[in-house]
Scaffold this active site. Sequence first.
Site, PDB file in Angstrom:
ATOM      1  N   TYR A  35       0.838  -1.201   0.000  1.00 15.32           N
ATOM      2  CA  TYR A  35       0.000   0.000   0.000  1.00 15.32           C
ATOM      3  C   TYR A  35       0.877   1.257   0.000  1.00 15.32           C
ATOM      4  O   TYR A  35       0.656   2.198  -0.763  1.00 15.32           O
ATOM      5  CB  TYR A  35      -0.915  -0.005   1.226  1.00 15.32           C
ATOM      6  CG  TYR A  35      -1.634   1.305   1.455  1.00 15.32           C
ATOM      7  CD1 TYR A  35      -2.803   1.606   0.772  1.00 15.32           C
ATOM      8  CD2 TYR A  35      -1.115   2.260   2.336  1.00 15.32           C
ATOM      9  CE1 TYR A  35      -3.457   2.821   0.968  1.00 15.32           C
ATOM     10  CE2 TYR A  35      -1.747   3.472   2.528  1.00 15.32           C
ATOM     11  CZ  TYR A  35      -2.923   3.744   1.847  1.00 15.32           C
ATOM     12  OH  TYR A  35      -3.552   4.948   2.044  1.00 15.32           O
ATOM     13  N   ASP A  36       1.906   1.266   0.863  1.00 13.28           N
ATOM     14  CA  ASP A  36       2.808   2.418   0.952  1.00 13.28           C
ATOM     15  C   ASP A  36       3.538   2.664  -0.360  1.00 13.28           C
ATOM     16  O   ASP A  36       3.747   3.805  -0.769  1.00 13.28           O
ATOM     17  CB  ASP A  36       3.824   2.209   2.078  1.00 13.28           C
ATOM     18  CG  ASP A  36       3.174   2.258   3.460  1.00 13.28           C
ATOM     19  OD1 ASP A  36       2.080   2.830   3.561  1.00 13.28           O
ATOM     20  OD2 ASP A  36       3.752   1.726   4.415  1.00 13.28           O
ATOM     21  N   LYS A 113       5.393   3.345  17.308  1.00 11.45           N
ATOM     22  CA  LYS A 113       4.245   3.476  16.393  1.00 11.45           C
ATOM     23  C   LYS A 113       3.310   2.297  16.668  1.00 11.45           C
ATOM     24  O   LYS A 113       3.529   1.184  16.190  1.00 11.45           O
ATOM     25  CB  LYS A 113       4.690   3.483  14.933  1.00 11.45           C
ATOM     26  CG  LYS A 113       3.549   3.791  13.976  1.00 11.45           C
ATOM     27  CD  LYS A 113       4.038   3.881  12.545  1.00 11.45           C
ATOM     28  CE  LYS A 113       2.901   4.264  11.609  1.00 11.45           C
ATOM     29  NZ  LYS A 113       1.788   3.307  11.618  1.00 11.45           N
ATOM     30  N   CYS A 430       9.166 -29.698 -23.023  1.00 15.11           N
ATOM     31  CA  CYS A 430       8.786 -29.706 -21.601  1.00 15.11           C
ATOM     32  C   CYS A 430       7.512 -28.888 -21.433  1.00 15.11           C
ATOM     33  O   CYS A 430       7.485 -27.680 -21.677  1.00 15.11           O
ATOM     34  CB  CYS A 430       9.915 -29.116 -20.753  1.00 15.11           C
ATOM     35  SG  CYS A 430       9.522 -29.031 -18.991  1.00 15.11           S
TER      36      CYS A 430
END
Length: 583
Positions: A35-36, A113, A430
Amino acid sequence: MKNIKNVIKNLRKKIKLYEYFYNVLNISLVPDHKYDKLLEKLSFLEKKFSKYDSINSPTKKIGNNFSNSFKLNNHILPLLSLESFYKIDYFYNFYDFFKKKYHKNLDFCCELKIDGVALNILYKDNLIVHALTRGNGYSGENITNNINVIKNLPKKLLGKNVPKVLEVRGEVFIFKSDFFNLNKNLSNIFKKSFSNTRNIVSGILRRKKNSKLFNKKLFFVAHSIGYVYPSNRFKSHYFMLKELQTFGFCINKYNYVYKQKYKIINFFKKILLIKEKINFDIDGIVIKIDSINIQKKIGNTSKFPKWAIAIKFNTQKLVTKILSINFKIGRTGVITPVARFVPVNFSGVIVKNASLYNKNNIESLKISVGSNVLVKRKGNVIPKIVKVISKKNDKSFKKIFFPKFCPSCSSKLVLNRSKKLYMCINRVFCKSQKKKIILHFFSKHGCNIKGIGPRTIEILVNKKIVNNSLDMFNLNEKTLLNIKNFNKKSIIKIVKKLNSFKNIYFYNFLYALGIPEIGISLSKNIAKNFKSIEEFIYFSYNCNFTKIDNIGKKISNNIYSFFILKRNIIYVKELSRKLKIIF
């Protein structure tokens, strides 16, 4: 420019959605770190492209996080948020800037905090007028009738020298020990259990009818003030906290004033070491300029005080148990061991798997199925097993044997000695590699055709309808409609998009080919040197790519190894005839 405008618009929309879920519905859709980062990216783009800036952006507003269940009241002074960072470098910039601008003897108050719910309580003549949530920073939900669940909030202020009007700000939280005991009994009340302490606090505070189960379970710690009358009553933030204590408020014991940078860093390190022992959730430290007069001079943005900063912790370590080890085949054939373990909860984010990277890492960790391990999230994002903490020689453990043959195509694995990685070199045959190669071709920086995801490719390759990316452009509705469990509308959309897709820039095309270690930036750098696909192919096996800026021998060899195979040249030429490559 139009594209940038859309990027900014979509970022705002995404951030507002996350804020609504987090603040109103008590659901963390993404970890704090992500979010930051989104908020930081949006802020950067708004500064760079100022014509698209807006006063309604999440970077300017604290949010509009109201549940519509409570009456709204205004804060006398705004209850702002804190600008938060994960890198200590931001603190260095903050510290150096204000030391230089104001005074070398400037003091900084350091606090914890606390990861709780912000509350603003207004007192007049020593009595509570109302208690408000943060809301949008300017007005909040009036939850005065619910504050009886907070056991230590003073209803009447003590002392003889109490201001006539006082807004007290702080965090409401629940102790970890109470959270785990209470969470067991919540499913009948909330119809769910809670993944972290902050969510349960928000849920309890916003309940219209509070159960006796919640009585006096929450705790309030004061950390600042808003409006005060008479004004200019307080000079120091630290001593203001001490006075709040005499009025009857709890303040956190981890409050210190420092002048020197190294002492603040030592405080951060000390709290990081002991944070798991603290009986409530914290996610970092807060650093504030102590002088309230200087705070007023510096002022605020519309969202943050400029005189304070939060530095968040990057790591959290939890113990879990290894259930199994799966071996995954990457797009380039690298075999990666992935540990599956008992799910662990990192502040609301459930983690179940972690990469073990390679054989050497398994051996150095001495990991086994059944081992108890310590897991952390690097940068609060990537899960990593740090170490094994089980007792040695436990008979219930199962040793991990690295495969000798590819789990997908059974071809013998080859050791890449320079990288210490085992690889499947059976690239074309593969299945696992084939699926990832096709997915990469249609990814965001490649052809960027939405709707062609892992499930679609999985079905098409397993049914042998598609063998490579070129086959995708030959699909038709008739073929796809014969496949069970395929949505008819999705089929029509996919075929329509494939048929209409014509133009692609050469750098996107080059990236889409999936040549090892050729990312989008490198593709752009290479592409500007060529004017046709034939010129590029000729150059690839006749010349040295090291002549191009930022291309070393390793990358040059990867391109050469790709085009030395005749089948790859045929494949690229056929694709170039199907698509219009723009140089």
